[in-house]
Design an enzyme around this catalytic site. Structure first.
Site, mmCIF file in Angstrom:
data_model
loop_
_atom_site.group_PDB
_atom_site.id
_atom_site.type_symbol
_atom_site.label_atom_id
_atom_site.label_comp_id
_atom_site.label_asym_id
_atom_site.label_seq_id
_atom_site.Cartn_x
_atom_site.Cartn_y
_atom_site.Cartn_z
ATOM 1 N N HIS A 33 0.838 -1.206 0.000
ATOM 2 C CA HIS A 33 0.000 0.000 0.000
ATOM 3 C C HIS A 33 0.873 1.256 0.000
ATOM 4 C CE1 HIS A 33 -2.929 -2.809 2.132
ATOM 5 N NE2 HIS A 33 -3.671 -2.344 1.150
ATOM 6 N N GLN A 57 -18.554 -5.779 -0.500
ATOM 7 C CA GLN A 57 -17.744 -6.685 -1.322
ATOM 8 C C GLN A 57 -17.404 -7.998 -0.608
ATOM 9 O OE1 GLN A 57 -14.604 -3.548 -1.508
ATOM 10 N NE2 GLN A 57 -13.169 -5.255 -1.523
#
Ligand code: PAF
Length: 281
Positions: A33, A57
């Site tokens: 990230h 999700q």
């Protein structure tokens, strides 16, 4: 680093600052990230990262409740990486009412591979990403969004969504970061027990072996190679969902075997942890 929670605060913070570069995340941040944040900083505008664990999700049996929430560490890591604004919406900021309007991606791209094993996953991803894009770029005239290649199919789905809705957003792909043994960095690696962690790099090795085998054999042999790759992982104690070679352009089975146009993609469970990875070749 400024921390904001509501869409209104975010837009106020971005006012007059040019086109932002945005890294959406679900937190539990690792070096992968942070490499996306560094990539975003190269764009020159304000850098925005979001942390939001998006329930849309996750399938009912998946790890939404247990997904690691590591707020203090995430905030410190983003600050150290030079992120300008951390957008951390609460559930009620993004979903103040049930989200009945959804973005359904093209099933030809989204119903295969991950979409086959996680039905509805990409609808959940596209819906939240569209909403995050609206929050971040809605008043800035667009900008850049950075997604990791580790989630290869997700990157393609988002890219197509941006193209087809003509969103004024440049989608930039960040390379996958790997541990020394080749395992792709992922928030879910934290679920691996120590014995599983030492085995986990068998997945990228299996993809490398599959890619090498594909390049040395005719297209007609590839389904058998994919099956053999699954069997080999299964023999090492994994439960593979898929190991396949696809053309990069649309993730369909390859119609020619030119190197540089292909990607090997895999998803497999070791113990109770499901890992995904891919290798362009
Ligand atoms: O890749 C992720 O972490 C998520 O799917 C995303 C893009 C942040 C949407 O929730």
């Amino acid at each position: 680093m400024l921390i904001v929670h509501s869409i209104a605060e975010l837009r106020a913070a971005l006012a007059g600052r040019g086109r932002p570069a945005f890294v959406p995340t679900m937190g539990n941040l690792h070096d992968g990230h942070l490499s996306l944040v560094r990539r975003a900083r190269e764009c020159g505008g304000p850098t925005v990262a979001s942390i939001f664990v998006n329930r849309l999700q996750f399938l009912p049996h998946e790890d939404f409740d247990s997904y690691p929430r590591t707020w203090d560490a995430d905030r410190a890591r983003l600050e150290a990486a030079g992120c300008d604004i951390l957008f951390a919406p609460r559930e009620a900021d993004l979903y103040p009412e049930p989200q009945t309007f959804k973005v359904h991606p093209d099933p030809r791209l989204a119903d295969l591979l991950e979409g086959e094993f996680r039905p509805g996953f990409f609808t959940g991803v596209c819906t939240v990403v569209m909403k995050l894009f609206s929050a971040v770029f809605g008043t800035t005239g667009g900008g850049t969004a950075v997604f990791g290649k580790k989630d290869y199919q997700q990157l393609m789905v988002i890219h197509r969504m941006v193209e087809q809705f003509a969103l004024p957003i440049d989608v930039v792909a960040g390379d996958t970061c790997r541990a020394d043994d080749g395992l792709a960095l992922s928030s879910r690696n934290g679920y691996l027990a120590s014995g599983e962690r030492s085995q986990a790099a068998e997945l990228p090795r299996a993809l490398r072996a599959l890619a090498d085998a594909a390049l040395s054999r005719p297209l007609a042999d590839w389904p058998a190679l994919e099956q053999a790759a699954c069997e080999a992982l299964r023999a090492q104690g994994w439960q593979p969902d898929y190991l396949v070679v696809r053309q990069r352009s649309d993730l369909q089975p390859a119609s020619d075997s030119r190197a540089g146009t292909l990607v090997a993609l895999g998803a497999a469970r070791i113990g109770s942890t499901r890992l995904i990875d891919n290798l362009e070749f």
